[in-house]
Each structure stands twice: as structure tokens, then as C-alpha cells.
Design a protein around this motif. Structure first.
Motif, PDB file in Angstrom:
ATOM      1  N   LYS A  44       0.836  -1.206   0.000  1.00 31.82           N
ATOM      2  CA  LYS A  44       0.000   0.000   0.000  1.00 31.82           C
ATOM      3  C   LYS A  44       0.866   1.250   0.000  1.00 31.82           C
ATOM      4  O   LYS A  44       0.609   2.208  -0.747  1.00 31.82           O
ATOM      5  N   ALA A  45       1.915   1.243   0.818  1.00 36.33           N
ATOM      6  CA  ALA A  45       2.819   2.394   0.875  1.00 36.33           C
ATOM      7  C   ALA A  45       3.548   2.583  -0.448  1.00 36.33           C
ATOM      8  O   ALA A  45       3.718   3.721  -0.926  1.00 36.33           O
ATOM      9  N   LEU A  46       3.968   1.484  -1.058  1.00 36.15           N
ATOM     10  CA  LEU A  46       4.675   1.574  -2.347  1.00 36.15           C
ATOM     11  C   LEU A  46       3.759   2.096  -3.447  1.00 36.15           C
ATOM     12  O   LEU A  46       4.176   2.873  -4.311  1.00 36.15           O
ATOM     13  N   ASN A  47       2.500   1.680  -3.433  1.00 35.62           N
ATOM     14  CA  ASN A  47       1.564   2.061  -4.493  1.00 35.62           C
ATOM     15  C   ASN A  47       1.034   3.476  -4.325  1.00 35.62           C
ATOM     16  O   ASN A  47       0.689   4.133  -5.314  1.00 35.62           O
TER      17      ASN A  47
ATOM     18  N   HIS B 103       2.646   6.089  -2.653  1.00 35.36           N
ATOM     19  CA  HIS B 103       3.627   7.148  -2.390  1.00 35.36           C
ATOM     20  C   HIS B 103       3.786   8.078  -3.588  1.00 35.36           C
ATOM     21  O   HIS B 103       3.576   7.688  -4.734  1.00 35.36           O
ATOM     22  N   ASP B 104       4.171   9.303  -3.276  1.00 30.03           N
ATOM     23  CA  ASP B 104       4.485  10.237  -4.353  1.00 30.03           C
ATOM     24  C   ASP B 104       5.959  10.067  -4.721  1.00 30.03           C
ATOM     25  O   ASP B 104       6.696   9.300  -4.111  1.00 30.03           O
ATOM     26  N   ASN B 105       6.386  10.753  -5.744  1.00 28.06           N
ATOM     27  CA  ASN B 105       7.758  10.586  -6.238  1.00 28.06           C
ATOM     28  C   ASN B 105       8.815  11.070  -5.254  1.00 28.06           C
ATOM     29  O   ASN B 105      10.002  10.783  -5.421  1.00 28.06           O
ATOM     30  N   GLU B 106       8.401  11.801  -4.230  1.00 30.74           N
ATOM     31  CA  GLU B 106       9.359  12.331  -3.269  1.00 30.74           C
ATOM     32  C   GLU B 106       9.737  11.311  -2.192  1.00 30.74           C
ATOM     33  O   GLU B 106      10.731  11.478  -1.502  1.00 30.74           O
ATOM     34  N   ARG B 107       8.975  10.262  -2.054  1.00 29.89           N
ATOM     35  CA  ARG B 107       9.233   9.290  -0.996  1.00 29.89           C
ATOM     36  C   ARG B 107      10.314   8.297  -1.430  1.00 29.89           C
ATOM     37  O   ARG B 107      10.293   7.790  -2.548  1.00 29.89           O
ATOM     38  N   ILE B 108      11.230   8.012  -0.500  1.00 30.50           N
ATOM     39  CA  ILE B 108      12.341   7.104  -0.767  1.00 30.50           C
ATOM     40  C   ILE B 108      12.206   5.872   0.120  1.00 30.50           C
ATOM     41  O   ILE B 108      11.999   5.985   1.335  1.00 30.50           O
ATOM     42  N   PHE B 109      12.346   4.694  -0.477  1.00 28.11           N
ATOM     43  CA  PHE B 109      12.243   3.440   0.260  1.00 28.11           C
ATOM     44  C   PHE B 109      13.628   2.826   0.431  1.00 28.11           C
ATOM     45  O   PHE B 109      14.385   2.679  -0.532  1.00 28.11           O
ATOM     46  N   VAL B 110      13.945   2.471   1.672  1.00 30.64           N
ATOM     47  CA  VAL B 110      15.231   1.849   1.988  1.00 30.64           C
ATOM     48  C   VAL B 110      14.954   0.606   2.838  1.00 30.64           C
ATOM     49  O   VAL B 110      13.913   0.494   3.469  1.00 30.64           O
ATOM     50  N   ALA B 111      15.912  -0.335   2.839  1.00 35.26           N
ATOM     51  CA  ALA B 111      15.693  -1.588   3.563  1.00 35.26           C
ATOM     52  C   ALA B 111      16.973  -2.057   4.234  1.00 35.26           C
ATOM     53  O   ALA B 111      18.082  -1.771   3.770  1.00 35.26           O
TER      54      ALA B 111
END
Length: 495
Positions: free
Chosen positions: A86-89, A91-99
Motif C-alpha cells: 500500500k505504501a509503495l503504491n 507514495h508520491d515521487n518524493e518518498r524514498i524506500f530503503v531496507a
């Protein structure tokens, strides 16, 4: 309950308590009563008002003593692979995902896919990159800093001739049990944060600086062996920020992969694994050659062993002890989940640590540490005497309550057997499966990060991040308010 979980196969949870206090806390305020007696007759139809269902967050669980540890339904609802999607779908282009990925989770996934851990690392990185992640790192840096901070704290206590034992606090299931049922244990808990939280703090800050974005635009997923790690991520930080946004276990990662119908084995394998680690980490991520490495000691991180190892090194460097005269001796307990490590110099004990896994062993330890409980009851004492007569003398020597430090994990066999690890296929005994997972874990190459260089880097990091040492490395634990209603407590206190 989630299909991923069942009450039968969880070993780090206790059933959700009927004594959950959250729904009671948020009842609507009563309407003020009229000062005079007044009778009203309603002649038209009235639609009954529907109350919204009570919502329980992870933060609520931290402040509630209704369950002994935590309710797995709450954990899965708040931190699930569906919430991540849900968060991945959305999010706007400004959000960065890290793991970040733990050692035990890597071992479990490698075993499930029947591949080497190095191959698993590459394939998992490929998958995470494909679904939108910018940076992926191992938790080795956070673990190393946690280990060193813990050991240095112990060495300082040792110099002050403290009264032990200090109890580790990196297992959230054990910590919640202590907070909610044995508050007298809390002063003994170490305040050093776990690798999960330290890694999250570093990863978010380096990403923020590198990409010049707001910290709240960074979404951090961590893959951990235990469902209780979800709850640990919800502990409030001193500055109100969040270091870990979502925790998934290996089981949930497999569910995510299956739901997306992704062929895990289709990813491209690079010849140089260190290059893979480098290009997928923030540019300022330090000690990249060790960033996915392992540590000596138990499969829960090696906290007990590292303390003795670094204390030995301290004595060699500061007291001119002869390195050749040291020995770390293992003394096995009555079962495989309890044993002691003794640091000997010229055959004389100078420090000790113990490993205690599983709630049965934990209960025995906390009973011994209860104020005033210096002597066993007569019946128990007679049973112990009979058992001691038929037991080798080395077993009777194991007493974690008399050690300097105790590494405690809620799960039997420790973190390699966390409740979120992948279960054995039909026909394979659980013990054999754990042995195989342990073999995968031990195949990860060992760390050899120069300690002085790492400490120097961490000091600079604290300065540049505008955070103090306490915010980065320390956690706080509190006694939970006890339930006073005996009827509620009777239902909520079941194992």
C-alpha cells in the motif's frame, strides 16, 4: 488471525489477552445528565448511531499490560506485506524506500530457497530494487555498534565492581515480559539499542543527507526473524521521529514474493558480491566490505561472547595481561538453551556471561533475581538435590544469576528460531530444520571491523546528525501499570 501465523507454531508469543485495556480507554465521553427530571417521547424513527471499532496500534500495545508480550494479530495488522505494498503504491515521487536485512532472516530465506546466503542476498536485493527500493543494506554495522556499546558499558561496570547480572535487552519479547510482569528486573536491563534500531537511525540519516530530503520522506523496511520486532520499532524515540517504518519476517517476505508472482530465481547474479553491496548502499555507508558480515558467538548476535572477548582485549591493552594465558570456557546447562561462558586467566575466572533462551529458562532466572528470593522452597530444594546427585558437576555450576552478563532471547534456540522464520517442510523435524538454518547462518563470513575506527566514525556520525549519543544508542524501559480487576487479570495472564 493471519494465515501466516497460528497459535501452534509461534514460540515467541503468548496468546492475546482478554485484558487488553485499549478499547476501554477510548469510550466516548458520557453526555451530561440534565439537572431536572425530564421525560421526552420520540415519535419519529431514529437511525442508531454506530460507534467506530476500537483501533489498537503498536504504541498502544507498548503501554498495555493486558497481554504478557503482544498480540500477533495487532502486529500483523500494523506491519504487514500488504501495508508495505500500500505504501509503495500510494507514495508520491518524493518518498524514498530503503531496507535493511538481518543475518537470521537471510539464513532462513536461503534455506527455504535452497541456495547460498550470498546468492540469496543478491536475489533479494534484485527483488527489492524491482519493487521500488533505493538502498538495501545488511544490519552488520548496527549490530557491531550495538555489540561494542554493550561490551564497553559492561567493561565500565566491571571496573566499578558492580553487582550483576546485567540483562540484555535486544529481544523485545523478553523485554515486554519483564516490563509487564517483573518490574523489579527493569533496573538490570541494558539500555543499549538493538541492531535493528541503530541500523534504522544510521540508514535514515545517511539517506537524508545524501539525497537532501526530509527525514519523514524516507520509509525504512527491515526484515527480521521475529514478529515482536514490529513492536520494538514502535517504541517512541526521544525526538519523536521514527527509525523503522515497517518490519517484515521471512514468512511475510515469501508471502509478498508470491503475491506479486515474482520469480525469485530469475534475478541476475553478479560475480563480485562486494560490488553488489556497494552499489546498493548509500555512498557514505562505512566499512562496506564488512557491511553484511557475521560475528562470533551465538546465533542471536553473540553479545555474551563479544563482552568476554573485548574484556580480554581490554586487559591485554591496559593491564598488560599475557594473551596466551586466556581461555573462554563453555559450561553447558541442563538443556541446550542455557549455558555459561567463563573467561579464565591462568585457570582463574575473571569474568562470566550466560546465554538463556526460551521462556521456561527465563522464568527460572527471573525467580532467582527476585528481591528476597535467596533460598528455594523445601520441596524444590529436595528435587534439585536429587537431580544434582545424578548430574555431572559442570551442569550444577551453571547459574546465570551469578554471571556478569546474560544474553536473553524469548525463542528457544535464540533468534535463528524466531517466530517469523520459515517453518520446515512436511517430513522434516523442526530440530533438524533449525540445525540447517544455523549452518546457513554460520556460513556468513565473519566481521573484522577495526573497533577504534568504527568508534571514531560513530562519534562523527552523532555530531553530523545533530543527535546525541543517547538518541542513537540508548533505549528506555518502563514498568507497565498492573491490571487491578481480578476477573480480567485471570483471563489475561494465561500462557
Amino acid at each position: 488471525m493471519s494465515a501466516l501465523l497460528s497459535a501452534d507454531d509461534l514460540n515467541d508469543f503468548i496468546s492475546p489477552g482478554v485484558a487488553c485495556i485499549k478499547p476501554v480507554q477510548e469510550l466516548p465521553a458520557p453526555t451530561p445528565k440534565p439537572t431536572e427530571l425530564e421525560i421526552q417521547v420520540q415519535t419519529e424513527d431514529v437511525t442508531p448511531t454506530k460507534l467506530s471499532p476500537a483501533q489498537i496500534s503498536l504504541a498502544d500495545c507498548l503501554a498495555c499490560s493486558g497481554c504478557i508480550t503482544s498480540a500477533e494479530e495487532v502486529l500483523v495488522a500494523q506491519h504487514s506485506h500488504k501495508e508495505l505494498l500500500k505504501a509503495l503504491n500510494e507514495h508520491d515521487n518524493e518518498r524514498i524506500f530503503v531496507a535493511s536485512i538481518s543475518h537470521q532472516a537471510r539464513a532462513s530465506l536461503a534455506l527455504a530457497y535452497n541456495i547460498d546466503v550470498i546468492q540469496l542476498d543478491q536475489l533479494l536485493i534484485n527483488f527489492l530494487k524491482k519493487i521500488g527500493f533505493t538502498y538495501i543494506v545488511g544490519t552488520s554495522l548496527g549490530r557491531e555498534l550495538s555489540l561494542i556499546t554493550e561490551s564497553n558499558s559492561m567493561i565500565h561496570r566491571k571496573q566499578q565492581q558492580f553487582e550483576g547480572p546485567v540483562l540484555s535487552s535486544i529481544c523485545p519479547g523478553w523485554v515486554l515480559y519483564a516490563e509487564k510482569t517483573h518490574p523489579y528486573i527493569i533496573p538490570r536491563l541494558s539500555q543499549v539499542k538493538s541492531p535493528q534500531q541503530i541500523t534504522g537511525c544510521i540508514l535514515k540519516n545517511l539517506t537524508q543527507r545524501e539525497l537532501s530530503i526530509s527525514r519523514d520522506k524516507i520509509y525504512h523496511l527491515t526484515i527480521m526473524p521475529c514478529f515482536d520486532k514490529k513492536l520494538e520499532s514502535a517504541r517512541p524515540e526521544l525526538d519523536g521521529t521514527v527509525d523503522v517504518d515497517c518490519v517484515l519476517t521471512p514468512r511475510e517476505v515469501v508471502a509478498l514474493i508470491d503475491e506479486l508472482q515474482y520469480d525469485m530465481m530469475s534475478g541476475e547474479l553478479h560475480k563480485d558480491i562486494n560490488e553488489v553491496y556497494r552499489i546498493n548502499a548509500p555512498k557514505k555507508w562505512p566499512f562496506l566490505e564488512y557491511s553484511w558480515g557475521n560475528n562470533q558467538g551465538s546465533a542471536s548476535g553473540g553479545y555474551a561472547y563479544t563482552y568476554l572477548q573485548l574484556y580480554q582485549q581490554h586487559l591485554i591493552e591496559t593491564e598488560k595481561y599475557d594473551q596466551n594465558n586466556f581461555e573462554i570456557k563453555t559450561i553447558n546447562g541442563r538443556n541446550s538453551d542455557i549455558y555459561e561462558l567463563k573467561l579464565l586467566y591462568n585457570d582463574t575466572q575473571i569474568a562470566s556471561a550466560a546465554i538463556v533462551n526460551g521462556f521456561k529458562n527465563i522464568q527460572n532466572l527471573v525467580r532467582k533475581l527476585k528481591p528476597g528470593s535467596t533460598k528455594a522452597k523445601p520441596v524444590i530444594a529436595r528435587r534439585r538435590a536429587r537431580g544434582t546427585a545424578a548430574t555431572p558437576s559442570t551442569v550444577s555450576e551453571v547459574d546465570p544469576s551469578k554471571c556478569d552478563y546474560v544474553e536473553i532471547m524469548a525463542c528457544p534456540s535464540g533468534c535463528i528460531n524466531g517466530g517469523g522464520q520459515i517453518s520446515p517442510p512436511e517430513g522434516i523435524p523442526e530440530k533438524d530444520w533449525i540445525v540447517r538454518a544455523l549452518s546457513k547462518y554460520n556460513s556468513i563470513s565473519m566481521n573484522d571491523i577495526p573497533i577504534n575506527q568504527l568508534l571514531e566514525w560513530s562519534e562523527k556520525f552523532v555530531q553530523l546528525s545533530s543527535m546525541d549519543h543517547q538518541r542513537v544508542f540508548e533505549a528506555k524501559f518502563n514498568q507497565m501499570e498492573k491490571i487491578t480487576d481480578p476477573n480480567v487479570a485471570m483471563f489475561g495472564a494465561k500462557w
